[in-house]
Design a protein around this motif. Structure first.
Motif, PDB file in Angstrom:
ATOM      1  N   MET A 136      18.337  37.460  24.428  1.00 45.61           N
ATOM      2  CA  MET A 136      17.546  37.171  23.247  1.00 45.61           C
ATOM      3  C   MET A 136      17.836  38.181  22.135  1.00 45.61           C
ATOM      4  O   MET A 136      17.962  37.811  20.971  1.00 45.61           O
ATOM      5  CB  MET A 136      16.049  37.181  23.581  1.00 45.61           C
ATOM      6  N   ALA A 137      17.981  39.448  22.504  1.00 44.16           N
ATOM      7  CA  ALA A 137      18.205  40.494  21.506  1.00 44.16           C
ATOM      8  C   ALA A 137      19.628  40.466  20.953  1.00 44.16           C
ATOM      9  O   ALA A 137      19.831  40.647  19.752  1.00 44.16           O
ATOM     10  CB  ALA A 137      17.909  41.856  22.118  1.00 44.16           C
ATOM     11  N   GLU A 138      20.616  40.232  21.803  1.00 44.45           N
ATOM     12  CA  GLU A 138      22.004  40.331  21.371  1.00 44.45           C
ATOM     13  C   GLU A 138      22.586  39.033  20.828  1.00 44.45           C
ATOM     14  O   GLU A 138      23.288  39.038  19.823  1.00 44.45           O
ATOM     15  CB  GLU A 138      22.869  40.821  22.535  1.00 44.45           C
ATOM     16  N   ASP A 139      22.316  37.903  21.490  1.00 43.54           N
ATOM     17  CA  ASP A 139      22.978  36.650  21.141  1.00 43.54           C
ATOM     18  C   ASP A 139      22.042  35.586  20.578  1.00 43.54           C
ATOM     19  O   ASP A 139      22.474  34.448  20.367  1.00 43.54           O
ATOM     20  CB  ASP A 139      23.681  36.072  22.368  1.00 43.54           C
ATOM     21  N   ASN A 140      20.757  35.925  20.380  1.00 44.76           N
ATOM     22  CA  ASN A 140      19.776  34.975  19.861  1.00 44.76           C
ATOM     23  C   ASN A 140      19.658  33.751  20.785  1.00 44.76           C
ATOM     24  O   ASN A 140      19.613  32.611  20.333  1.00 44.76           O
ATOM     25  CB  ASN A 140      20.122  34.558  18.434  1.00 44.76           C
ATOM     26  N   LYS A 141      19.625  34.000  22.111  1.00 43.75           N
ATOM     27  CA  LYS A 141      19.482  32.943  23.113  1.00 43.75           C
ATOM     28  C   LYS A 141      18.150  33.113  23.830  1.00 43.75           C
ATOM     29  O   LYS A 141      17.739  34.223  24.141  1.00 43.75           O
ATOM     30  CB  LYS A 141      20.619  33.005  24.134  1.00 43.75           C
TER      31      LYS A 141
ATOM     32  N   ILE B 122      19.468  27.611  28.846  1.00 41.50           N
ATOM     33  CA  ILE B 122      19.672  28.705  27.907  1.00 41.50           C
ATOM     34  C   ILE B 122      19.987  28.081  26.560  1.00 41.50           C
ATOM     35  O   ILE B 122      20.976  27.364  26.410  1.00 41.50           O
ATOM     36  CB  ILE B 122      20.809  29.637  28.370  1.00 41.50           C
ATOM     37  N   VAL B 123      19.102  28.333  25.589  1.00 39.01           N
ATOM     38  CA  VAL B 123      19.173  27.680  24.284  1.00 39.01           C
ATOM     39  C   VAL B 123      19.583  28.713  23.248  1.00 39.01           C
ATOM     40  O   VAL B 123      18.933  29.747  23.103  1.00 39.01           O
ATOM     41  CB  VAL B 123      17.798  27.072  23.924  1.00 39.01           C
ATOM     42  N   LYS B 124      20.666  28.434  22.513  1.00 41.83           N
ATOM     43  CA  LYS B 124      21.101  29.324  21.431  1.00 41.83           C
ATOM     44  C   LYS B 124      20.479  28.835  20.137  1.00 41.83           C
ATOM     45  O   LYS B 124      20.620  27.675  19.758  1.00 41.83           O
ATOM     46  CB  LYS B 124      22.617  29.346  21.323  1.00 41.83           C
ATOM     47  N   ILE B 125      19.801  29.764  19.441  1.00 42.11           N
ATOM     48  CA  ILE B 125      19.096  29.468  18.205  1.00 42.11           C
ATOM     49  C   ILE B 125      19.975  29.868  17.019  1.00 42.11           C
ATOM     50  O   ILE B 125      20.754  30.813  17.111  1.00 42.11           O
ATOM     51  CB  ILE B 125      17.760  30.254  18.150  1.00 42.11           C
ATOM     52  N   LYS B 126      19.827  29.160  15.898  1.00 43.14           N
ATOM     53  CA  LYS B 126      20.571  29.473  14.684  1.00 43.14           C
ATOM     54  C   LYS B 126      20.257  30.895  14.221  1.00 43.14           C
ATOM     55  O   LYS B 126      19.128  31.363  14.359  1.00 43.14           O
ATOM     56  CB  LYS B 126      20.198  28.472  13.592  1.00 43.14           C
ATOM     57  N   GLU B 127      21.266  31.592  13.687  1.00 43.34           N
ATOM     58  CA  GLU B 127      21.096  32.970  13.213  1.00 43.34           C
ATOM     59  C   GLU B 127      19.990  33.047  12.172  1.00 43.34           C
ATOM     60  O   GLU B 127      19.869  32.175  11.311  1.00 43.34           O
ATOM     61  CB  GLU B 127      22.395  33.492  12.601  1.00 43.34           C
TER      62      GLU B 127
END
Length: 96
Positions: free
Chosen positions: A21-26, A81-86
């Motif tokens: 969550m902290a590094e890759d916004n996942k 595992i969901v990647k969120i937009k920057e």
């Protein structure tokens, strides 16, 4: 189709998921068995009002555990595992 709150069961809070969550916004969620990536994407976008970039889903098999002479198994879990937009975040702890 399921209700969006039936697709996502709970967030998974572990050291590894916090690092993602902290590094890759996942963000990692436990999801219902049998749902696909499209349903998870729609549920996250509807419930948290964020834009989803990608979704990865995995099945975690149960592990054998012992308590004394008794043997059992942990539960089977389906994780997404969901990647969120920057620039966007999901507030899991209610901090505002």
């Amino acid at each position: 189709m399921m209700d969006y709150r039936d697709v996502i069961i709970r967030p998974i809070i572990t050291e590894k998921s916090m690092k993602l969550m902290a590094e890759d916004n996942k963000v990692t969620f436990e999801v219902a068995k049998g749902v696909n990536k499209i349903e998870v994407r729609q549920a996250v976008e509807a419930l948290f009002h964020v834009d989803v970039v990608s979704v990865n889903i995995m099945n975690v098999k149960p592990k054998t555990r012992r308590v004394g002479r008794f043997v059992g198994k942990t539960n089977h879990v389906r994780k997404a595992i969901v990647k969120i937009k920057e620039g966007q975040t999901i507030d899991l702890f209610g901090e505002e």
